[in-house]
Design an enzyme around this catalytic site. Structure first.
Site, PDB file in Angstrom:
ATOM      1  N   ALA A  13      69.029 -34.075  81.141  1.00 43.29           N
ATOM      2  CA  ALA A  13      68.801 -34.040  79.696  1.00 43.29           C
ATOM      3  C   ALA A  13      68.620 -32.612  79.201  1.00 43.29           C
ATOM      4  CB  ALA A  13      67.574 -34.879  79.346  1.00 43.29           C
ATOM      5  N   ALA A  16      73.604 -29.426  78.628  1.00 44.14           N
ATOM      6  CA  ALA A  16      74.896 -30.029  78.973  1.00 44.14           C
ATOM      7  C   ALA A  16      74.841 -31.552  78.842  1.00 44.14           C
ATOM      8  CB  ALA A  16      75.285 -29.637  80.393  1.00 44.14           C
ATOM      9  N   PHE A 116      75.181  -8.168  74.147  1.00 45.81           N
ATOM     10  CA  PHE A 116      74.792  -8.599  75.487  1.00 45.81           C
ATOM     11  C   PHE A 116      75.710  -7.947  76.509  1.00 45.81           C
ATOM     12  CE2 PHE A 116      71.689 -11.654  76.991  1.00 45.81           C
ATOM     13  CZ  PHE A 116      70.980 -11.909  75.837  1.00 45.81           C
ATOM     14  N   ASP A 217      69.597 -30.726  92.678  1.00 37.69           N
ATOM     15  CA  ASP A 217      69.689 -32.131  93.101  1.00 37.69           C
ATOM     16  C   ASP A 217      71.103 -32.694  92.963  1.00 37.69           C
ATOM     17  OD1 ASP A 217      66.982 -31.698  93.215  1.00 37.69           O
ATOM     18  OD2 ASP A 217      66.441 -33.205  91.716  1.00 37.69           O
ATOM     19  N   GLN A 236      74.018 -15.440  91.036  1.00 38.11           N
ATOM     20  CA  GLN A 236      73.675 -14.238  90.266  1.00 38.11           C
ATOM     21  C   GLN A 236      72.191 -13.890  90.309  1.00 38.11           C
ATOM     22  OE1 GLN A 236      73.598 -14.252  85.685  1.00 38.11           O
ATOM     23  NE2 GLN A 236      75.331 -12.943  86.183  1.00 38.11           N
ATOM     24  N   HIS A 238      69.627 -11.740  88.182  1.00 38.40           N
ATOM     25  CA  HIS A 238      69.473 -11.092  86.880  1.00 38.40           C
ATOM     26  C   HIS A 238      68.675  -9.805  87.108  1.00 38.40           C
ATOM     27  CE1 HIS A 238      68.248 -10.341  82.778  1.00 38.40           C
ATOM     28  NE2 HIS A 238      68.963 -11.356  82.342  1.00 38.40           N
ATOM     29  N   LEU A 248      61.787 -14.219  83.713  1.00 36.42           N
ATOM     30  CA  LEU A 248      62.865 -13.435  83.121  1.00 36.42           C
ATOM     31  C   LEU A 248      62.436 -12.655  81.887  1.00 36.42           C
ATOM     32  CD1 LEU A 248      65.977 -13.144  83.571  1.00 36.42           C
ATOM     33  CD2 LEU A 248      66.207 -14.593  81.579  1.00 36.42           C
ATOM     34  N   GLU A 251      68.100 -10.229  78.818  1.00 42.67           N
ATOM     35  CA  GLU A 251      68.997  -9.102  78.559  1.00 42.67           C
ATOM     36  C   GLU A 251      69.014  -8.763  77.066  1.00 42.67           C
ATOM     37  OE1 GLU A 251      72.522  -9.641  81.000  1.00 42.67           O
ATOM     38  OE2 GLU A 251      73.675  -9.028  79.254  1.00 42.67           O
ATOM     39  N   ARG A 282      75.677  -8.081  84.801  1.00 41.80           N
ATOM     40  CA  ARG A 282      74.432  -8.221  85.561  1.00 41.80           C
ATOM     41  C   ARG A 282      74.569  -7.902  87.042  1.00 41.80           C
ATOM     42  NH1 ARG A 282      72.527 -13.864  82.767  1.00 41.80           N
ATOM     43  NH2 ARG A 282      71.933 -12.855  80.813  1.00 41.80           N
ATOM     44  N   HIS A 348      68.876 -16.074  89.534  1.00 38.20           N
ATOM     45  CA  HIS A 348      68.961 -16.561  88.161  1.00 38.20           C
ATOM     46  C   HIS A 348      69.962 -17.677  87.923  1.00 38.20           C
ATOM     47  CE1 HIS A 348      68.518 -16.326  83.877  1.00 38.20           C
ATOM     48  NE2 HIS A 348      69.765 -15.986  83.682  1.00 38.20           N
ATOM     49  N   GLU A 379      75.309 -26.038  84.390  1.00 33.55           N
ATOM     50  CA  GLU A 379      75.148 -25.167  85.558  1.00 33.55           C
ATOM     51  C   GLU A 379      75.478 -25.878  86.865  1.00 33.55           C
ATOM     52  OE1 GLU A 379      71.650 -22.682  85.473  1.00 33.55           O
ATOM     53  OE2 GLU A 379      71.956 -22.027  87.541  1.00 33.55           O
ATOM     54  N   ARG A 390      78.535 -14.307  86.004  1.00 29.19           N
ATOM     55  CA  ARG A 390      78.511 -14.803  84.610  1.00 29.19           C
ATOM     56  C   ARG A 390      77.989 -13.723  83.672  1.00 29.19           C
ATOM     57  NH1 ARG A 390      74.561 -16.715  81.306  1.00 29.19           N
ATOM     58  NH2 ARG A 390      72.948 -17.187  82.844  1.00 29.19           N
ATOM     59  N   LEU A 396      74.899 -20.888  78.028  1.00 28.95           N
ATOM     60  CA  LEU A 396      74.635 -21.847  76.949  1.00 28.95           C
ATOM     61  C   LEU A 396      75.946 -22.281  76.302  1.00 28.95           C
ATOM     62  CD1 LEU A 396      71.385 -20.407  75.292  1.00 28.95           C
ATOM     63  CD2 LEU A 396      71.598 -22.304  76.892  1.00 28.95           C
TER      64      LEU A 396
HETATM   65  C1  FAD Z   1      64.681 -18.093  82.078  1.00 32.74           C
HETATM   66  C2  FAD Z   1      66.127 -18.338  81.786  1.00 32.74           C
HETATM   67  C3  FAD Z   1      66.707 -17.782  80.652  1.00 32.74           C
HETATM   68  C4  FAD Z   1      68.055 -18.015  80.366  1.00 32.74           C
HETATM   69  N1  FAD Z   1      68.599 -17.457  79.238  1.00 32.74           N
HETATM   70  C5  FAD Z   1      69.891 -17.736  78.931  1.00 32.74           C
HETATM   71  C6  FAD Z   1      70.472 -17.264  77.711  1.00 32.74           C
HETATM   72  O1  FAD Z   1      69.829 -16.617  76.902  1.00 32.74           O
HETATM   73  N2  FAD Z   1      71.759 -17.550  77.457  1.00 32.74           N
HETATM   74  C7  FAD Z   1      72.519 -18.271  78.316  1.00 32.74           C
HETATM   75  O2  FAD Z   1      73.681 -18.506  78.027  1.00 32.74           O
HETATM   76  N3  FAD Z   1      71.979 -18.761  79.472  1.00 32.74           N
HETATM   77  C8  FAD Z   1      70.698 -18.519  79.785  1.00 32.74           C
HETATM   78  N4  FAD Z   1      70.167 -19.019  80.943  1.00 32.74           N
HETATM   79  C9  FAD Z   1      70.957 -19.944  81.759  1.00 32.74           C
HETATM   80  C10 FAD Z   1      70.942 -21.312  81.114  1.00 32.74           C
HETATM   81  O3  FAD Z   1      69.755 -21.510  80.406  1.00 32.74           O
HETATM   82  C11 FAD Z   1      71.083 -22.441  82.134  1.00 32.74           C
HETATM   83  O4  FAD Z   1      72.181 -22.171  82.954  1.00 32.74           O
HETATM   84  C12 FAD Z   1      71.312 -23.752  81.414  1.00 32.74           C
HETATM   85  O5  FAD Z   1      70.294 -23.987  80.480  1.00 32.74           O
HETATM   86  C13 FAD Z   1      71.426 -24.944  82.353  1.00 32.74           C
HETATM   87  O6  FAD Z   1      71.551 -26.091  81.534  1.00 32.74           O
HETATM   88  P1  FAD Z   1      71.916 -27.499  82.137  1.00 32.74           P
HETATM   89  O7  FAD Z   1      72.027 -28.444  80.981  1.00 32.74           O
HETATM   90  O8  FAD Z   1      73.078 -27.368  83.025  1.00 32.74           O
HETATM   91  O9  FAD Z   1      70.664 -27.860  83.046  1.00 32.74           O
HETATM   92  P2  FAD Z   1      69.083 -27.836  82.748  1.00 32.74           P
HETATM   93  O10 FAD Z   1      68.751 -27.394  81.382  1.00 32.74           O
HETATM   94  O11 FAD Z   1      68.466 -27.140  83.895  1.00 32.74           O
HETATM   95  O12 FAD Z   1      68.722 -29.366  82.806  1.00 32.74           O
HETATM   96  C14 FAD Z   1      68.813 -30.115  83.997  1.00 32.74           C
HETATM   97  C15 FAD Z   1      68.441 -31.539  83.676  1.00 32.74           C
HETATM   98  O13 FAD Z   1      68.718 -32.336  84.804  1.00 32.74           O
HETATM   99  C16 FAD Z   1      67.624 -33.149  85.100  1.00 32.74           C
HETATM  100  N5  FAD Z   1      67.647 -33.392  86.545  1.00 32.74           N
HETATM  101  C17 FAD Z   1      67.836 -32.498  87.535  1.00 32.74           C
HETATM  102  N6  FAD Z   1      67.786 -33.116  88.727  1.00 32.74           N
HETATM  103  C18 FAD Z   1      67.574 -34.418  88.476  1.00 32.74           C
HETATM  104  C19 FAD Z   1      67.425 -35.567  89.280  1.00 32.74           C
HETATM  105  N7  FAD Z   1      67.481 -35.512  90.615  1.00 32.74           N
HETATM  106  N8  FAD Z   1      67.196 -36.756  88.683  1.00 32.74           N
HETATM  107  C20 FAD Z   1      67.120 -36.845  87.345  1.00 32.74           C
HETATM  108  N9  FAD Z   1      67.261 -35.790  86.525  1.00 32.74           N
HETATM  109  C21 FAD Z   1      67.484 -34.597  87.095  1.00 32.74           C
HETATM  110  C22 FAD Z   1      66.415 -32.398  84.605  1.00 32.74           C
HETATM  111  O14 FAD Z   1      65.371 -33.294  84.304  1.00 32.74           O
HETATM  112  C23 FAD Z   1      66.982 -31.742  83.351  1.00 32.74           C
HETATM  113  O15 FAD Z   1      66.885 -32.619  82.247  1.00 32.74           O
HETATM  114  C24 FAD Z   1      68.829 -18.806  81.232  1.00 32.74           C
HETATM  115  C25 FAD Z   1      68.240 -19.373  82.359  1.00 32.74           C
HETATM  116  C26 FAD Z   1      66.918 -19.123  82.648  1.00 32.74           C
HETATM  117  C27 FAD Z   1      66.336 -19.723  83.895  1.00 32.74           C
END
Ligand code: FAD
Length: 584
Positions: A13, A16, A116, A217, A236, A238, A248, A251, A282, A348, A379, A390, A396
């Protein structure tokens, strides 16, 4: 058996997962499973921004953004995917705006944009303002906005359910099995479509920017079920994590004009990257820092350098960088108005992951064979738009573009002709047995025997830092392969203490640790075999890029017997930009 049936089950949730759900909610039955309450997903920690060539501040074009993405990724990027990313970024950002995301604004009311690393005008001439942002809490705003919209659209959420297994039958993905953390029950979700959006695995390293829940996972579950993992060696670091803690400092700070300084007060990036300075990509800036430290120019001879924002002035710091300067105050006791902040590179972002095509469909092999009914985005996925490295704010945008595309493809192309594949017999058998055998290790007879999970976790994180960090070589990677195999064994016999079925967080952490070890295995094996330096993967024993032998994607297939994955390779899609040397 606790049985649920939906057209589409999305695991995750974060940005993505919610973006996919938003495309489907109107006329389809959709469930989102999340181990966290949705707004606690790591997307909420994203600070700096989301890249899209809107051209609100100065001239910009999606083609320039595409070029930067390909070059930034050291040419391991699939260029058809990079074109989709950068073209559709623009509409995807406007979607967010129309759903109510409170972006910072220009004087004339348009979405404001900032600089950036690696984002340039006119194919590399100099920095460009491309990243749309909401102060330094862009991800938080994205997550809140999309969660509100999903609730409005009646998406069904299963919060605090830990997905344990993926079900494949008749050559089609047909369900997942999850543990309800509240009461320890096992649930089987039967679906025509599964979307994995479970995020990254930064917790495999000691110094990381990633939240506790980033344990890979989705990657590990797919890997165990025969889906390969692509380019996992491309991980990567950072450049600017808070010293020792890894939290973090976006940037965005350097985008707004912050400097990096060594012990002599020198802005060393200017020496390495005369055009982009602190805003080189980076992978490069992380290596600059490591080189300064290795050559004795870290602060006080230690393993950190300074990030300085003081010259930006209080007003700008408070308006544009409020959260990250608070981190420096709270965690290091440093006042960024006047003092430089100690930083070091921090684990990161996973460029690699579950291979997909540009519709988000999961790919099973080097011939791009799809697994019907199975999608991945964010991700956890590797489409591959980031290649070997990246660019900032390109994640995002990856979430919203490919989350959106996966959702739209499911709605328009897959669901109209898809049917439910039958569940395999005893669908929850594997997951149930794993949970029961772990709980049995906590039972009265076994209590106190074996080592703690904490010991195994520390060993994994320390050894990954030491052997598979910013700089790698054959000796350290070989040692790490052996270490991972050893950790797998130790995981089998470790001690558990908590027999409860109600919110047993120890049980959850142990399962997550097992997943991290799987991800580490694919990472290290890919890194050992890739005898070149490209993007984030730097080998001191092979310091140059080798396009002749390694301009290709790694696919790691899990092997039950060999103790190491089987590696196969597939070509990179090159449409417009031929590989060149990277200069910034
Ligand atoms: C501190 C930080 C700052 C960042 N800043 C930026 C930025 O400014 N710009 C940018 O482009 N990117 C940034 N990134 C990278 C970016 O935020 C992440 O790559 C991105 O948010 C990942 O989104 P996602 O939807 O793939 O997964 P996530 O947002 O990590 O969500 C994963 C979801 O999967 C669920 N999940 C995982 N495993 C299980 C399981 N086994 N069972 C059930 N549910 C599960 C979790 O509950 C969660 O809801 C940053 C990352 C970090 C760590």
């Amino acid at each position: 058996m606790n049985y649920h049936k939906y057209d589409v089950v999305i695991v995750g949730a974060g940005g993505a997962g919610l973006m996919s759900a938003m495309q489907l909610a109107h006329n389809t039955s959709v469930a989102v499973i999340s181990k966290l309450y949705p707004t606690r997903s790591h997307t909420g920690a994203a600070q700096g921004g989301v890249a899209a060539a809107l051209g609100n501040q100065e001239e910009d074009h999606w083609k320039w953004h595409m070029f930067d993405t390909v070059k930034g990724g050291d040419y391991l990027v699939d260029q058809d995917a990079a074109e989709v990313l950068t073209r559709e970024a623009i509409d995807a950002v406007y979607d967010l705006e129309h759903w109510g995301l409170p972006f910072n604004r220009t004087e004339d009311g348009k979405i404001d944009q900032r600089r950036f690393g690696g984002h340039t005008r006119n194919f590399g001439e100099g920095p460009v303002r491309r990243s749309c942002y909401a102060a330094d809490r862009t991800g938080h705003m994205i997550l809140q906005t999309m969660y509100q919209q999903s609730v409005k659209n009646q998406v069904k959420f299963y919060n605090e359910y830990l997905m344990l297994d993926l079900l494949i039958n008749d050559g089609q993905a047909c369900g997942v099995v999850a543990l309800c953390l509240r009461d320890g029950t096992i649930h089987t979700f039967h679906a025509k479509t599964i979307v994995f959006a479970t995020g990254g695995y930064g917790r495999a390293w000691r110094i990381t920017s990633n939240a506790l829940a980033c344990t890979g996972d989705g990657m590990a579950v797919a890997y165990r079920r025969g889906i390969p993992l692509e380019d996992m060696e491309m991980y990567q670091f950072h450049p600017t994590g808070l010293y020792k803690v890894g939290i973090l400092l976006s940037e965005a700070a350097r985008g707004e004009g912050a400097y990096l300084l060594n012990k002599d007060g020198e802005r060393f990036c200017v020496r390495y990257a005369p055009t982009m300075e602190e805003l080189a990509p980076r992978d490069m800036v992380s290596r600059f820092i490591v080189q300064e430290i290795t050559e004795g120019r870290g602060i006080d001879g230690k393993d950190y350098v300074y990030l300085s924002v003081a010259h930006l002035g209080k007003e700008k710091i408070d308006a544009k960088l409020p959260d990250i300067t608070d981190f420096a105050r709270n965690y290091l006791g440093v006042e960024p108005y006047y003092e430089p902040v100690p930083i070091q590179p921090t684990a990161h972002y996973a460029m690699g992951g579950i291979p997909t095509d540009i519709e988000g469909r999961v790919i099973m092999d080097e011939n791009n064979t799809t697994l019907p009914g199975m999608y991945a985005a964010g991700e956890v996925a590797c489409v591959s738009v980031h290649g070997a490295n990246r660019l900032g704010t390109n994640s995002l945008v990856d979430l919203i573009v490919f989350g959106r595309r996966a959702g739209k493809h499911i709605a328009a192309k897959w669901l109209p002709e898809a049917d439910f594949a039958p569940l395999p017999p005893n669908p929850d058998a594997w997951a149930t047995e794993m949970v029961e055998s772990l709980l049995a290790r906590a039972s009265a007879g076994a209590k106190g025997k074996g080592e703690t999970q904490e010991a195994i976790r520390q060993d994994l994180r320390d050894s990954m830092m030491e052997n598979a960090g910013v700089v790698r070589d054959e000796q350290h990677l070989t040692a790490q392969m052996a270490k991972v195999a050893e950790l797998k064994e130790r995981w089998q016999t470790m001690r558990l203490m908590d027999t409860s079925r109600t919110f047993n967080t120890e049980l959850m952490e142990v399962i997550e640790l097992g997943n991290l070890i799987e991800c580490a295995e694919a990472t290290v094996a890919g890194a050992l075999a890739r005898q070149e330096s490209r993007g984030a993967h730097y080998r001191s024993d092979f310091p140059t890029r080798d396009d002749k032998n390694f301009l290709q994607h790694t696919l790691a297939f899990r092997s039950e017997t060999a103790g190491a994955p089987e590696l196969r390779y597939k070509p990179v899609v090159i449409t417009e930009f031929q590989p060149k040397e990277r200069k910034y």
